[in-house]
Motif scaffolding. Structure first.
Motif, PDB file in Angstrom:
ATOM      1  N   VAL A 113      77.100  -3.847  19.543  1.00  0.00           N
ATOM      2  CA  VAL A 113      78.506  -3.987  19.162  1.00  0.00           C
ATOM      3  C   VAL A 113      79.051  -5.312  19.675  1.00  0.00           C
ATOM      4  O   VAL A 113      78.833  -5.686  20.835  1.00  0.00           O
ATOM      5  CB  VAL A 113      79.364  -2.841  19.729  1.00  0.00           C
ATOM      6  CG1 VAL A 113      80.821  -2.973  19.261  1.00  0.00           C
ATOM      7  CG2 VAL A 113      78.799  -1.483  19.343  1.00  0.00           C
ATOM      8  N   CYS A 114      79.791  -6.010  18.823  1.00  0.00           N
ATOM      9  CA  CYS A 114      80.478  -7.251  19.172  1.00  0.00           C
ATOM     10  C   CYS A 114      81.979  -7.034  19.083  1.00  0.00           C
ATOM     11  O   CYS A 114      82.480  -6.560  18.059  1.00  0.00           O
ATOM     12  CB  CYS A 114      80.056  -8.361  18.207  1.00  0.00           C
ATOM     13  SG  CYS A 114      81.079  -9.854  18.243  1.00  0.00           S
ATOM     14  N   VAL A 115      82.699  -7.372  20.160  1.00  0.00           N
ATOM     15  CA  VAL A 115      84.159  -7.406  20.141  1.00  0.00           C
ATOM     16  C   VAL A 115      84.545  -8.863  20.371  1.00  0.00           C
ATOM     17  O   VAL A 115      84.429  -9.381  21.480  1.00  0.00           O
ATOM     18  CB  VAL A 115      84.774  -6.486  21.207  1.00  0.00           C
ATOM     19  CG1 VAL A 115      86.309  -6.575  21.165  1.00  0.00           C
ATOM     20  CG2 VAL A 115      84.322  -5.043  20.988  1.00  0.00           C
ATOM     21  N   GLY A 116      84.957  -9.539  19.304  1.00  0.00           N
ATOM     22  CA  GLY A 116      85.177 -10.974  19.353  1.00  0.00           C
ATOM     23  C   GLY A 116      86.542 -11.367  19.877  1.00  0.00           C
ATOM     24  O   GLY A 116      87.469 -10.551  19.955  1.00  0.00           O
ATOM     25  N   GLY A 117      86.652 -12.654  20.213  1.00  0.00           N
ATOM     26  CA  GLY A 117      87.902 -13.203  20.700  1.00  0.00           C
ATOM     27  C   GLY A 117      88.290 -14.484  19.983  1.00  0.00           C
ATOM     28  O   GLY A 117      89.235 -14.514  19.207  1.00  0.00           O
ATOM     29  N   VAL A 118      87.565 -15.576  20.242  1.00  0.00           N
ATOM     30  CA  VAL A 118      87.909 -16.872  19.650  1.00  0.00           C
ATOM     31  C   VAL A 118      87.481 -16.913  18.184  1.00  0.00           C
ATOM     32  O   VAL A 118      86.834 -16.001  17.664  1.00  0.00           O
ATOM     33  CB  VAL A 118      87.280 -18.032  20.451  1.00  0.00           C
ATOM     34  CG1 VAL A 118      87.703 -17.977  21.907  1.00  0.00           C
ATOM     35  CG2 VAL A 118      85.760 -18.050  20.328  1.00  0.00           C
ATOM     36  N   GLN A 155      91.590  -5.890  23.488  1.00  0.00           N
ATOM     37  CA  GLN A 155      90.151  -5.739  23.287  1.00  0.00           C
ATOM     38  C   GLN A 155      89.611  -4.531  24.048  1.00  0.00           C
ATOM     39  O   GLN A 155      88.766  -3.785  23.547  1.00  0.00           O
ATOM     40  CB  GLN A 155      89.423  -7.001  23.739  1.00  0.00           C
ATOM     41  CG  GLN A 155      89.614  -8.210  22.835  1.00  0.00           C
ATOM     42  CD  GLN A 155      88.907  -9.426  23.408  1.00  0.00           C
ATOM     43  OE1 GLN A 155      89.141  -9.823  24.546  1.00  0.00           O
ATOM     44  NE2 GLN A 155      88.037 -10.029  22.608  1.00  0.00           N
ATOM     45  N   ILE A 156      90.091  -4.346  25.265  1.00  0.00           N
ATOM     46  CA  ILE A 156      89.605  -3.229  26.079  1.00  0.00           C
ATOM     47  C   ILE A 156      90.021  -1.895  25.468  1.00  0.00           C
ATOM     48  O   ILE A 156      89.271  -0.909  25.542  1.00  0.00           O
ATOM     49  CB  ILE A 156      90.080  -3.381  27.535  1.00  0.00           C
ATOM     50  CG1 ILE A 156      89.454  -4.644  28.162  1.00  0.00           C
ATOM     51  CG2 ILE A 156      89.692  -2.156  28.364  1.00  0.00           C
ATOM     52  CD1 ILE A 156      89.973  -4.968  29.549  1.00  0.00           C
ATOM     53  N   ASP A 157      91.188  -1.843  24.850  1.00  0.00           N
ATOM     54  CA  ASP A 157      91.574  -0.634  24.119  1.00  0.00           C
ATOM     55  C   ASP A 157      90.545  -0.314  23.038  1.00  0.00           C
ATOM     56  O   ASP A 157      90.176   0.852  22.839  1.00  0.00           O
ATOM     57  CB  ASP A 157      92.947  -0.817  23.466  1.00  0.00           C
ATOM     58  CG  ASP A 157      94.091  -0.810  24.463  1.00  0.00           C
ATOM     59  OD1 ASP A 157      93.895  -0.351  25.600  1.00  0.00           O
ATOM     60  OD2 ASP A 157      95.201  -1.268  24.093  1.00  0.00           O
ATOM     61  N   ARG A 158      90.073  -1.331  22.334  1.00  0.00           N
ATOM     62  CA  ARG A 158      89.066  -1.115  21.295  1.00  0.00           C
ATOM     63  C   ARG A 158      87.738  -0.674  21.920  1.00  0.00           C
ATOM     64  O   ARG A 158      87.043   0.193  21.386  1.00  0.00           O
ATOM     65  CB  ARG A 158      88.869  -2.393  20.473  1.00  0.00           C
ATOM     66  CG  ARG A 158      87.883  -2.270  19.319  1.00  0.00           C
ATOM     67  CD  ARG A 158      88.324  -1.230  18.277  1.00  0.00           C
ATOM     68  NE  ARG A 158      89.686  -1.480  17.814  1.00  0.00           N
ATOM     69  CZ  ARG A 158      89.989  -2.333  16.835  1.00  0.00           C
ATOM     70  NH1 ARG A 158      89.024  -2.994  16.196  1.00  0.00           N
ATOM     71  NH2 ARG A 158      91.251  -2.502  16.467  1.00  0.00           N
ATOM     72  N   VAL A 159      87.376  -1.272  23.046  1.00  0.00           N
ATOM     73  CA  VAL A 159      86.144  -0.870  23.732  1.00  0.00           C
ATOM     74  C   VAL A 159      86.203   0.611  24.105  1.00  0.00           C
ATOM     75  O   VAL A 159      85.202   1.330  23.991  1.00  0.00           O
ATOM     76  CB  VAL A 159      85.909  -1.740  24.978  1.00  0.00           C
ATOM     77  CG1 VAL A 159      84.776  -1.171  25.833  1.00  0.00           C
ATOM     78  CG2 VAL A 159      85.589  -3.181  24.586  1.00  0.00           C
ATOM     79  N   ALA A 160      87.368   1.078  24.544  1.00  0.00           N
ATOM     80  CA  ALA A 160      87.513   2.487  24.908  1.00  0.00           C
ATOM     81  C   ALA A 160      87.167   3.388  23.723  1.00  0.00           C
ATOM     82  O   ALA A 160      86.485   4.417  23.876  1.00  0.00           O
ATOM     83  CB  ALA A 160      88.937   2.760  25.391  1.00  0.00           C
ATOM     84  N   GLU A 161      87.616   3.000  22.524  1.00  0.00           N
ATOM     85  CA  GLU A 161      87.308   3.775  21.326  1.00  0.00           C
ATOM     86  C   GLU A 161      85.811   3.733  21.019  1.00  0.00           C
ATOM     87  O   GLU A 161      85.216   4.751  20.637  1.00  0.00           O
ATOM     88  CB  GLU A 161      88.092   3.222  20.138  1.00  0.00           C
ATOM     89  CG  GLU A 161      89.608   3.293  20.294  1.00  0.00           C
ATOM     90  CD  GLU A 161      90.329   2.547  19.185  1.00  0.00           C
ATOM     91  OE1 GLU A 161      89.652   2.116  18.218  1.00  0.00           O
ATOM     92  OE2 GLU A 161      91.556   2.389  19.279  1.00  0.00           O
TER      93      GLU A 161
END
Length: 263
Positions: A113-118, A155-161
């Motif tokens: 899983v990738c949770v991107g930023g920039v 982003q951390i909210d999404r990681v929790a899911e």
């Protein structure tokens, strides 16, 4: 790593654009207690990045070429794609028969899983889709990007899911690119204004912000979890007349690195 892979989840966090000197100063002065408390010896390791800007550095890291220790080598790598004649593949290196680390871990049974930023993770263009496409699952929205002061909490909210729906029997490789250090970062410094722009001081304030929130990320991860936290490259704030990155300057090439196990 041959004992880690398969028995641990893996978390790779890149603190995009974080300078080594700023990270080391804040750690030494006790102003990043969460990260300092987890780093071996409470100190960042000084390393050299494989690329001077986000795309180049991440393309290398996601192929197994993590930042290299700044002392003379060769230095054995944690992960390595099968490659004849590699001088940095050692007995403890976990090797994979694929062109990139996410694909190698996927073949080993991991959900990637990738949770991107920039912007290189925004999936809005073919280029912005290249790195996320390496993963089985990828996430990006404007609330994760460089212009949102709450990008990391979002982003951390999404990681929790993501973590909540992972089957207990399947290992997870989670990659998180944190955009908070990247310009613009002036809004993390008390009293700063957009007209004044970003500074080394606002860069440090952004790291303090990250430290205040990143503990929740670590709490969410399943145990045991092998964690790498590092920068992809630094950035200049006027040193020798330079501003920004994608240049061959010491403040760009030298990055902080840490690894530890959550158990």
């Amino acid at each position: 790593m041959n004992e880690i892979i398969g028995s641990h989840d893996v978390l790779l966090v890149t603190l995009d654009t974080l300078r080594y000197d700023v990270a080391a100063e804040l750690a030494a002065s006790g102003r990043t207690p969460m990260l300092t408390g987890l780093l071996p010896g409470g100190r960042w390791e000084r390393r050299h990045t494989p690329g001077s800007f986000t795309y180049a550095a991440h393309a290398a890291m996601l192929a197994g070429f993590l930042p290299t220790p700044a002392s003379p080598g060769p230095h054995p790598r944690l992960f390595a794609g099968a490659f004849p004649g590699s001088e940095t593949t050692a007995t403890g290196t976990w090797t994979f028969d694929a062109a990139d680390l996410p694909s190698g871990l996927s073949a080993a049974g991991y959900h990637t899983v990738c949770v991107g930023g920039v912007g290189f993770f925004n999936k809005l263009t073919p280029l912005g889709s290249a790195l996320p496409s390496l993963f089985a699952e990828s996430h990006w929205e404007r609330a994760f990007g460089v212009t949102d002061p709450d990008a990391l909490p979002n982003q951390i909210d999404r990681v929790a899911e993501i973590v909540a729906r992972q089957p207990a029997e399947r290992r997870l490789f989670l990659f998180l690119n944190v955009a908070s250090l990247h310009q613009p970062n002036w809004f993390y410094l008390d009293g700063a204004t957009s007209s004044a722009g970003d500074t080394r001081a606002s860069h440090a304030a952004a790291l303090r912000h990250v430290d205040a929130h990143i503990g929740r990320l670590f709490e969410l991860m399943r145990r045991p979890c092998f964690v790498i936290v590092c920068s992809d490259h630094g950035t200049a704030y006027g040193e020798d007349g330079h501003v920004g990155h994608r240049i061959g300057h010491e403040v760009v090439w030298t990055v902080p690195y840490g690894e530890f196990v959550l158990s």
